[in-house]
Design a protein around this motif. Structure first.
Motif, short mmCIF file in Angstrom:
data_model
loop_
_atom_site.label_atom_id
_atom_site.label_comp_id
_atom_site.label_asym_id
_atom_site.label_seq_id
_atom_site.Cartn_x
_atom_site.Cartn_y
_atom_site.Cartn_z
N ILE A 173 -14.45 25.00 -19.60
CA ILE A 173 -13.79 24.04 -19.38
C ILE A 173 -14.51 22.64 -19.65
O ILE A 173 -13.86 21.86 -19.97
CB ILE A 173 -13.82 24.06 -17.79
N VAL A 177 -12.92 19.44 -21.27
CA VAL A 177 -13.10 18.06 -20.57
C VAL A 177 -13.62 17.04 -21.65
O VAL A 177 -13.20 15.90 -21.72
CB VAL A 177 -13.69 18.04 -19.53
N LEU A 225 -11.71 19.94 -13.09
CA LEU A 225 -10.93 18.99 -13.59
C LEU A 225 -10.38 17.83 -12.43
O LEU A 225 -10.14 16.91 -12.73
CB LEU A 225 -9.49 19.82 -14.05
N PHE A 230 -8.26 14.71 -13.50
CA PHE A 230 -7.05 15.12 -13.65
C PHE A 230 -6.33 15.33 -12.23
O PHE A 230 -7.09 15.96 -11.10
CB PHE A 230 -7.15 16.34 -14.34
N TRP A 238 -2.42 20.37 -15.28
CA TRP A 238 -3.39 19.17 -14.86
C TRP A 238 -3.00 17.83 -15.75
O TRP A 238 -2.97 18.30 -17.14
CB TRP A 238 -4.77 19.63 -14.75
#
Length: 371
Positions: A173, A177, A225, A230, A238
């Protein structure tokens, strides 16, 4: 008119989890594009003439097409249909296809949005899935697309791999990002019948991840997120403000669309049709003027079920005002126990999934449908 979907079924190799229709017969590219252009021209004659707002090239792997074939495809498309000058035009790409030359090339086409399957930044898991790109190539692809002027990039992630830990998922993740893309889609690994992955499961070579860990991974994704700016606008999607997928959003809003190519589906607001999921049958049928197409006329129950299935996927939820009184009453009666359990929430005649309900959405939707 929502838009036009064009299925490009060619893949250089097959991933172990994929059950989308595709073929590795790359030599069929020219003939296939010729036939898709023929289908465009044929179906444009019965089209209602509304301006097309979104175009989506999916697959398969559209980035396997040559510049010549991509140019031919877009030229035919823009001749056959009235495409808005503000249209969202998405093309799926494999990261290792995005060379500097490729990025420059698609920037000269109508393409203004790219969707890439990153899936994971673990080289071990990429090899397990038989993905042909590396984690580093995802980062390089994003940089090259930016340099070429593509300002709307989406990447796909997957989670719930055999033996995957929460720490490993958190790393994926964070890597996603850090790319500073505009959109992200994420899906739990599925063991679809007929795929190599499913066969591995049945042979005992892999084990499905614990459901509670998968649930924690999903919620970790939501929280991370959200902190990164997001908006969680659909169960698995997202986007940063202003960057929700317009094309996919129209699917969930029950807006009509045309599907072109082998295995592509279409929806006119009342009925569905789909081309045969076989490239040879599709091409031969179109060439003979006898398209291999199946149709389904939606009954009132079918239409209600589709509204439930699509609207509840979104953060906006399902407006009971969009249902007839009979179906609205049925929906509320079916939903009551989920509202009581905190899995659904009702706000001003609008039914939506709660945070806890998102993870068990398939079960909830199934219970709301008419059978």
């Amino acid at each position: 008119m929502a838009g036009i979907y064009i299925h490009i079924p060619f893949c250089k190799s097959r991933c172990v989890y994929c059950d989308f229709y595709s073929t590795t017969s790359l030599t069929l590219g020219q003939r296939y594009v010729d036939v898709v252009c023929k289908e465009m021209e044929k179906r444009a004659k019965t089209y209602d003439g509304k301006v097309v707002e979104t175009v989506y090239l999916g697959g398969g792997t559209p980035s396997q097409l040559s510049e010549t074939l991509l140019r031919q495809l877009f030229e035919c498309l823009y001749q056959a249909y009235d495409i808005s000058t503000e249209a969202e035009v998405t093309m799926e790409c494999n990261p290792d296809d995005v060379t500097e030359a490729f990025a420059r090339m698609i920037s000269l086409l109508p393409v203004n949005r790219v969707s890439m399957g990153a899936q994971t930044f673990s080289q071990e898991r990429l090899l397990f899935m038989r993905r042909r790109h590396t984690a580093e190539q995802v980062k390089e692809a994003v940089e090259r697309l930016r340099k070429a002027g593509i300002q709307n990039i989406s990447i796909d992630l997957m989670y719930g791999f055999p033996n995957e830990t929460m720490a490993e998922w958190e790393c994926d993740i964070q890597e996603a990002v850090s790319l500073d893309v505009e959109h992200l889609s994420a899906y739990a690994l599925q063991y679809e019948v007929g795929t190599p992955l499913y066969k591995m499961l049945k042979r005992g070579e892999v084990t499905e991840i614990d459901e509670e860990l998968e649930r924690q991974m999903y919620f970790q994704l939501i929280d991370t997120l959200s902190e990164a700016g997001f908006e969680h606008y659909e169960i698995s999607n997202w986007g940063k403000p202003g960057y929700h997928s317009r094309h996919n959003s129209n699917y969930w809003n029950q807006t009509p669309y045309i599907g072109l190519g082998a295995a592509a589906h279409s929806f006119d607001g009342k009925n569905r049709q789909w081309n045969v999921a076989d490239i040879h049958q599709y091409m031969e049928g179109m060439e003979k003027g006898e398209p291999c197409v199946e149709y389904e006329e939606l009954t009132p129950d079918n239409h209600y079920n589709e509204i439930v299935m699509t609207a509840l996927r979104t953060s906006k939820g399902l407006s009971l005002d969009n249902l007839s009184p009979v179906y609205a009453d049925y929906c509320l009666r079916q939903a009551k126990r989920f509202i009581d359990d905190g899995l659904l929430a009702m706000d001003n005649k609008n039914l939506r999934l709660t945070r806890e309900g998102l993870f068990v959405s398939d079960m909830i939707m199934a219970e709301l449908m008419k059978v």
